[in-house]
Design a protein around this motif. Structure first.
Motif, PDB file in Angstrom:
ATOM      1  N   THR A   1       0.811  -1.227   0.000  1.00 55.81           N
ATOM      2  CA  THR A   1       0.000   0.000   0.000  1.00 55.81           C
ATOM      3  C   THR A   1       0.838   1.268   0.000  1.00 55.81           C
ATOM      4  O   THR A   1       0.291   2.367   0.024  1.00 55.81           O
ATOM      5  CB  THR A   1      -0.915   0.022   1.226  1.00 55.81           C
ATOM      6  OG1 THR A   1      -0.104   0.045   2.412  1.00 55.81           O
ATOM      7  CG2 THR A   1      -1.843  -1.182   1.260  1.00 55.81           C
ATOM      8  N   GLY A   2       2.152   1.118   0.006  1.00 56.53           N
ATOM      9  CA  GLY A   2       3.034   2.292  -0.035  1.00 56.53           C
ATOM     10  C   GLY A   2       3.548   2.737   1.315  1.00 56.53           C
ATOM     11  O   GLY A   2       4.148   3.818   1.425  1.00 56.53           O
ATOM     12  N   ARG A   3       3.366   1.922   2.356  1.00 54.41           N
ATOM     13  CA  ARG A   3       3.831   2.304   3.694  1.00 54.41           C
ATOM     14  C   ARG A   3       5.345   2.517   3.710  1.00 54.41           C
ATOM     15  O   ARG A   3       5.837   3.510   4.244  1.00 54.41           O
ATOM     16  CB  ARG A   3       3.445   1.236   4.731  1.00 54.41           C
ATOM     17  CG  ARG A   3       1.964   1.124   4.993  1.00 54.41           C
ATOM     18  CD  ARG A   3       1.616  -0.097   5.834  1.00 54.41           C
ATOM     19  NE  ARG A   3       2.159  -0.027   7.186  1.00 54.41           N
ATOM     20  CZ  ARG A   3       3.178  -0.759   7.623  1.00 54.41           C
ATOM     21  NH1 ARG A   3       3.806  -1.611   6.812  1.00 54.41           N
ATOM     22  NH2 ARG A   3       3.591  -0.644   8.863  1.00 54.41           N
ATOM     23  N   THR A   4       6.081   1.568   3.139  1.00 52.89           N
ATOM     24  CA  THR A   4       7.539   1.684   3.137  1.00 52.89           C
ATOM     25  C   THR A   4       7.988   2.841   2.252  1.00 52.89           C
ATOM     26  O   THR A   4       8.910   3.584   2.605  1.00 52.89           O
ATOM     27  CB  THR A   4       8.185   0.373   2.658  1.00 52.89           C
ATOM     28  OG1 THR A   4       7.733  -0.706   3.480  1.00 52.89           O
ATOM     29  CG2 THR A   4       9.696   0.459   2.725  1.00 52.89           C
TER      30      THR A   4
ATOM     31  N   HIS B   1      13.884   9.447  -5.022  1.00 53.73           N
ATOM     32  CA  HIS B   1      13.198   8.707  -6.079  1.00 53.73           C
ATOM     33  C   HIS B   1      12.934   7.292  -5.581  1.00 53.73           C
ATOM     34  O   HIS B   1      13.857   6.595  -5.146  1.00 53.73           O
ATOM     35  CB  HIS B   1      14.064   8.666  -7.349  1.00 53.73           C
ATOM     36  CG  HIS B   1      13.408   7.982  -8.510  1.00 53.73           C
ATOM     37  ND1 HIS B   1      12.863   8.675  -9.567  1.00 53.73           N
ATOM     38  CD2 HIS B   1      13.204   6.661  -8.780  1.00 53.73           C
ATOM     39  CE1 HIS B   1      12.353   7.807 -10.437  1.00 53.73           C
ATOM     40  NE2 HIS B   1      12.550   6.584  -9.979  1.00 53.73           N
ATOM     41  N   VAL B   2      11.669   6.851  -5.656  1.00 51.11           N
ATOM     42  CA  VAL B   2      11.292   5.514  -5.191  1.00 51.11           C
ATOM     43  C   VAL B   2      10.421   4.855  -6.252  1.00 51.11           C
ATOM     44  O   VAL B   2       9.367   5.383  -6.626  1.00 51.11           O
ATOM     45  CB  VAL B   2      10.522   5.560  -3.857  1.00 51.11           C
ATOM     46  CG1 VAL B   2      10.247   4.134  -3.360  1.00 51.11           C
ATOM     47  CG2 VAL B   2      11.281   6.350  -2.800  1.00 51.11           C
TER      48      VAL B   2
ATOM     49  N   ALA C   1      -1.314   2.116  -3.133  1.00 46.12           N
ATOM     50  CA  ALA C   1      -0.016   2.794  -3.193  1.00 46.12           C
ATOM     51  C   ALA C   1      -0.090   4.005  -4.115  1.00 46.12           C
ATOM     52  O   ALA C   1       0.469   5.069  -3.810  1.00 46.12           O
ATOM     53  CB  ALA C   1       1.060   1.823  -3.679  1.00 46.12           C
ATOM     54  N   ALA C   2      -0.797   3.873  -5.226  1.00 45.85           N
ATOM     55  CA  ALA C   2      -0.940   4.997  -6.150  1.00 45.85           C
ATOM     56  C   ALA C   2      -1.679   6.147  -5.479  1.00 45.85           C
ATOM     57  O   ALA C   2      -1.325   7.319  -5.654  1.00 45.85           O
ATOM     58  CB  ALA C   2      -1.680   4.547  -7.407  1.00 45.85           C
TER      59      ALA C   2
ATOM     60  N   ALA D   1       3.520   7.989  -2.865  1.00 47.50           N
ATOM     61  CA  ALA D   1       4.908   8.046  -2.403  1.00 47.50           C
ATOM     62  C   ALA D   1       5.910   7.587  -3.450  1.00 47.50           C
ATOM     63  O   ALA D   1       7.115   7.812  -3.289  1.00 47.50           O
ATOM     64  CB  ALA D   1       5.071   7.205  -1.135  1.00 47.50           C
ATOM     65  N   HIS D   2       5.445   6.919  -4.507  1.00 48.00           N
ATOM     66  CA  HIS D   2       6.347   6.337  -5.493  1.00 48.00           C
ATOM     67  C   HIS D   2       6.364   7.155  -6.783  1.00 48.00           C
ATOM     68  O   HIS D   2       5.358   7.729  -7.179  1.00 48.00           O
ATOM     69  CB  HIS D   2       5.917   4.902  -5.817  1.00 48.00           C
ATOM     70  CG  HIS D   2       6.029   3.962  -4.650  1.00 48.00           C
ATOM     71  ND1 HIS D   2       5.015   3.819  -3.726  1.00 48.00           N
ATOM     72  CD2 HIS D   2       7.031   3.136  -4.263  1.00 48.00           C
ATOM     73  CE1 HIS D   2       5.392   2.934  -2.817  1.00 48.00           C
ATOM     74  NE2 HIS D   2       6.612   2.514  -3.116  1.00 48.00           N
TER      75      HIS D   2
END
Length: 233
Positions: A62-65, A76-77, A90-91, A95-96
Motif C-alpha cells: 500500500t506504499g507504507r515503506t 526517487h522511489v 499505493a498509487a 509516495a512512489h
C-alpha cells in the motif's frame, strides 16, 4: 528448510499471494502494526537514508515503506508488487515515482540503478530466497544496499501462525507461507555476493501485548528481523 505445514496450528483455507493481497488490501492498513516493520527500520544504524537517491521498493504493498523512505528524504522511489489491489492504494498514497505490477524476483526495473533495494514482509511468501537476493543484486549499484524486513521464522514456528487476513465474510484466510531460517537468508545472500552489515530483531514487548493481549504467551519472542546487506563491488 522447515515446512510451514509442520507448525501450522490454524489450518485456515490458504490462497496464493495475488488472491490474498487483493483480498486483504482494503483492510491491510488497519491490521499491520508499525512495530512489525517501520519501527525496526527506525532502529537501524547502518543505512544513511539521506544519502539514498534512488530506491526500489519490492513488494511495495500500500506504499507504507515508500512513504517512510520519502520521510527520510529519499528522492526517487520505484515500487513493484504483484497485487493490483495493493498497487491501487499505493498509487493513492503517492509516495512512489513509478509503480509496476510484477514479481519481485524479476522486476523488469533497470539494473545497476539503485542505491537501495528494500523489501518488507514478503520473503515468507517465496519458496526460495535465492531469486530475490539475485534480483536485488542486479538492481543495486556497487556500494548499494539491500534492506530486508522479515516476519521472523522463530515466531512463525512458535505460533503456528501464517500470514493471514479476515475477508469480507469474516473468514480467516491464510496466504501461502514459507519458513526461512536466519541462516537461509545468510546463505542465499552470500551466494549472490552480498555482505551482511547489520541485523536487528524485534521482540513481542509491552507495546505488542497492549495491542494484542492474546499474545502475552509470546512475550519476548522475536517477531520480525531486519537485514542490511551491502554490495561490495
Amino acid at each position: 528448510m522447515p515446512d510451514f505445514s509442520d507448525f501450522d496450528t490454524r489450518h485456515y483455507r490458504t490462497v496464493d499471494v495475488v488472491t490474498g493481497y487483493d483480498g486483504w488490501s482494503s483492510t491491510y492498513e488497519d491490521s499491520v502494526l508499525d512495530a512489525m516493520d517501520l519501527a525496526l527500520l527506525d532502529r537501524l544504524r547502518a543505512p544513511d537514508w539521506s544519502g539514498v537517491r534512488r530506491a526500489a521498493d519490492l513488494g511495495c504493498g500500500t506504499g507504507r515503506t515508500g512513504a517512510w523512505l520519502r520521510g527520510r528524504d529519499v528522492a526517487h522511489v520505484d515500487g513493484v508488487d504483484l497485487s493490483a489491489g495493493m498497487l491501487a492504494l499505493a498509487a493513492r498514497r503517492g509516495a512512489h515515482d513509478t509503480l509496476t505490477q510484477g514479481d519481485v524476483r524479476a522486476t523488469g526495473l533497470p539494473g545497476n540503478s539503485y542505491d537501495l533495494v528494500i523489501a518488507s514482509l514478503i520473503d515468507e511468501h517465496l519458496p526460495d530466497l535465492a531469486p530475490l537476493y539475485a534480483e536485488a543484486r542486479r538492481l543495486t549499484r556497487p556500494g548499494g544496499r539491500c534492506v530486508l524486513v522479515s516476519y521472523h521464522p522463530q515466531f512463525i514456528m512458535a505460533s503456528g501462525m501464517p500470514t493471514h487476513f479476515t475477508d469480507a465474510t469474516g473468514e480467516e484466510v491464510a496466504i501461502t507461507t514459507h519458513v526461512h531460517l536466519i541462516g537461509d537468508h545468510v546463505s542465499a545472500a552470500l551466494a549472490h555476493g552480498w555482505r551482511l552489515e547489520e541485523l536487528d530483531e524485534a521482540v513481542v514487548d509491552e507495546g505488542w501485548v497492549a495491542a494484542k493481549p492474546q499474545w502475552e504467551r509470546f512475550r519476548g519472542h522475536p517477531i520480525s528481523a531486519a537485514f542490511v546487506w551491502v554490495r561490495p563491488d
